[in-house]
Design an enzyme around this catalytic site. Structure first.
Site, PDB file in Angstrom:
ATOM      1  N   TRP A 105       0.815  -1.221   0.000  1.00  0.00           N
ATOM      2  CA  TRP A 105       0.000   0.000   0.000  1.00  0.00           C
ATOM      3  C   TRP A 105       0.839   1.256   0.000  1.00  0.00           C
ATOM      4  O   TRP A 105       0.515   2.222  -0.691  1.00  0.00           O
ATOM      5  CB  TRP A 105      -1.041  -0.035   1.127  1.00  0.00           C
ATOM      6  CG  TRP A 105      -2.040  -1.105   0.815  1.00  0.00           C
ATOM      7  CD1 TRP A 105      -2.203  -2.286   1.461  1.00  0.00           C
ATOM      8  CD2 TRP A 105      -2.954  -1.131  -0.298  1.00  0.00           C
ATOM      9  NE1 TRP A 105      -3.167  -3.046   0.826  1.00  0.00           N
ATOM     10  CE2 TRP A 105      -3.642  -2.359  -0.255  1.00  0.00           C
ATOM     11  CE3 TRP A 105      -3.248  -0.248  -1.325  1.00  0.00           C
ATOM     12  CZ2 TRP A 105      -4.610  -2.728  -1.187  1.00  0.00           C
ATOM     13  CZ3 TRP A 105      -4.218  -0.602  -2.270  1.00  0.00           C
ATOM     14  CH2 TRP A 105      -4.883  -1.831  -2.192  1.00  0.00           C
ATOM     15  N   ASP A 179      -2.141   6.122   6.683  1.00  0.00           N
ATOM     16  CA  ASP A 179      -3.178   5.313   6.046  1.00  0.00           C
ATOM     17  C   ASP A 179      -3.541   4.204   7.031  1.00  0.00           C
ATOM     18  O   ASP A 179      -2.777   3.272   7.238  1.00  0.00           O
ATOM     19  CB  ASP A 179      -2.638   4.733   4.735  1.00  0.00           C
ATOM     20  CG  ASP A 179      -3.629   3.789   4.053  1.00  0.00           C
ATOM     21  OD1 ASP A 179      -4.702   3.517   4.620  1.00  0.00           O
ATOM     22  OD2 ASP A 179      -3.311   3.313   2.940  1.00  0.00           O
ATOM     23  N   LYS A 203     -13.348  -2.140   5.689  1.00  0.00           N
ATOM     24  CA  LYS A 203     -12.759  -3.206   6.501  1.00  0.00           C
ATOM     25  C   LYS A 203     -13.324  -3.174   7.914  1.00  0.00           C
ATOM     26  O   LYS A 203     -14.023  -4.088   8.332  1.00  0.00           O
ATOM     27  CB  LYS A 203     -11.232  -3.082   6.511  1.00  0.00           C
ATOM     28  CG  LYS A 203     -10.645  -3.315   5.118  1.00  0.00           C
ATOM     29  CD  LYS A 203      -9.460  -2.455   4.881  1.00  0.00           C
ATOM     30  CE  LYS A 203      -9.071  -2.337   3.425  1.00  0.00           C
ATOM     31  NZ  LYS A 203      -9.068  -3.553   2.635  1.00  0.00           N
TER      32      LYS A 203
END
Ligand code: PMP
Length: 367
Positions: A105, A179, A203
């Site tokens: 990511w 993040d 999530k």
């Protein structure tokens, strides 16, 4: 009937109670005669929903008053462009951004930021195969970076920060942008240590389509002229996340999840459960000579547990047998292979126990 446990990395399992309440309220929300999906975002009904969601999130994460909570769209990857477009104006151009490269990511975030900023990879876990967060004393930060970007839980690689860098010492005073897409609300955090926190909802928060941004007030007002108005945090903040039509249904479900979290005892209670669940699974993996997890012990994610069968020719049989047992979506991300069990807040410990019991049986049958 087989009990189903869903280990998807995201979109992921949601609390049953939340889905049940949403089902009950689907056609007629609180005697309004409307579904939440059919309401004007500016009407009193939806305004009450978004206000409660924001208040509950502030309470759950103990967000200080000098931070705004924004409900946006665009996802985690959208933020990879939206963050630089909002923050680079704080510095003369071309501004520098420091990255701690920890896996898939941050890799994507780096590529996107390079369109807008001069990127300095201050530390990288690549040489370790992204099995650990580079130690803090190895970070080579620039003097005057616009910000330092971290991904505090790498969903694919299964590594998680178990510390929060100190802004004054460890980032040369540059604000931290984190993040937190795949572990927000899973552990207690000190929001005041961050400049910006962002997270896609799909999530630990709710359905895909909603992105949460928590931003410190002094970082607002520095957007580059090219920044789209709908993603300009100052404009979104001035309009209470109503500059454009927000993802109303996703915000409603997120609000129900926040209420559910409060009923569970809040984030500190959730964190204890998450420690228990992940410890159980890692202990089993470490004791096994049939399976393995390759992440350094002090960097292991409590949310996403990647693991490998030592005999990878058994992967297909493993997945088929797991599915048969109601253990769904355990296949690892295609970039790393193997398996991955995502055990977010809504995964009960019974799900982890069922997975371990199945893994034990599978190992015995194929030893
Ligand atoms: N960051 C992290 C840590 C993620 O796990 C994900 C999604 N798996 C993303 C960013 C990208 O999010 P989206 O697909 O919502 O753009």
């Amino acid at each position: 009937m087989t009990t189903i446990y869903n280990f998807s990395a995201g979109p992921a399992v949601l609390p049953k109670e939340v889905l049940q309440q949403a089902a009950d309220e689907m056609l007629n929300w609180h005697d309004s005669g409307m579904s939440v999906m059919e309401m004007s975002h500016r009407g009193p009904e939806f305004m009450s929903i978004i206000a409660a969601a924001q208040k509950d999130l502030r309470e759950l994460l103990n967000v200080p008053e000098n931070y705004k909570i924004l409900f946006l769209q665009g996802g985690g990857l959208g933020e990879n462009a939206i963050v630089p477009m909002n923050l680079l104006g704080r510095k003369p151009q071309p501004a520098v951004v420091d990255f701690i490269h920890t896996g898939s990511w941050t890799g994507k975030s780096i590529k996107e930021a390079q369109k807008y900023a001069q990127v300095n990879i201050a530390a990288s876990g690549e040489s370790s195969g992204f099995t650990r967060v580079p130690s803090r004393d190895s970070w080579k930060l620039t003097q005057d970076a616009a910000y330092v970007h971290l991904c505090t839980n790498e969903t694919i690689d299964g590594i998680e920060y178990q510390f929060t860098p100190d802004v004054t010492v460890e980032t040369n005073g540059a604000p931290i942008v984190a993040d937190m897409s795949s572990h927000i609300l899973s552990r207690v955090i000190d929001v005041s240590k961050y400049g910006v926190i962002f997270a896609g909802a799909q999530k630990n928060i709710g359905p895909a389509g909603l992105t949460i941004v928590i931003v410190r007030d002094d970082l607002l007002g520095h957007a580059l002229p090219i920044c789209p108005s709908a993603f300009n945090w100052s404009i979104v903040a001035e309009n209470d996340s109503m500059y454009n039509t927000p993802p109303t249904y996703a915000i409603y479900i997120a609000g129900l999840v926040f209420q559910w979290l409060k009923q569970q005892g809040g984030i500190a209670a959730m964190e204890q459960k998450n420690i228990g669940k992940s410890a159980l699974l890692y202990a089993y993996l470490d004791a096994s000579d049939f399976y393995e997890n390759r992440v350094a012990k002090d960097c292991r994610s409590r949310m996403n547990v990647p693991f490998f069968l030592k005999d990878e020719t058994l992967n297909t049989a493993f997945l088929a047998a797991a599915k048969e047992r109601g253990l769904l979506q355990i296949k690892g991300h295609k970039s790393v292979g193997g398996m991955r069990a995502s055990i977010y807040n809504a995964m009960p410990i019974e799900g982890v126990k069922a997975l371990i019991a199945f893994m034990q049986e599978f190992a015995s049958a194929h030893a």
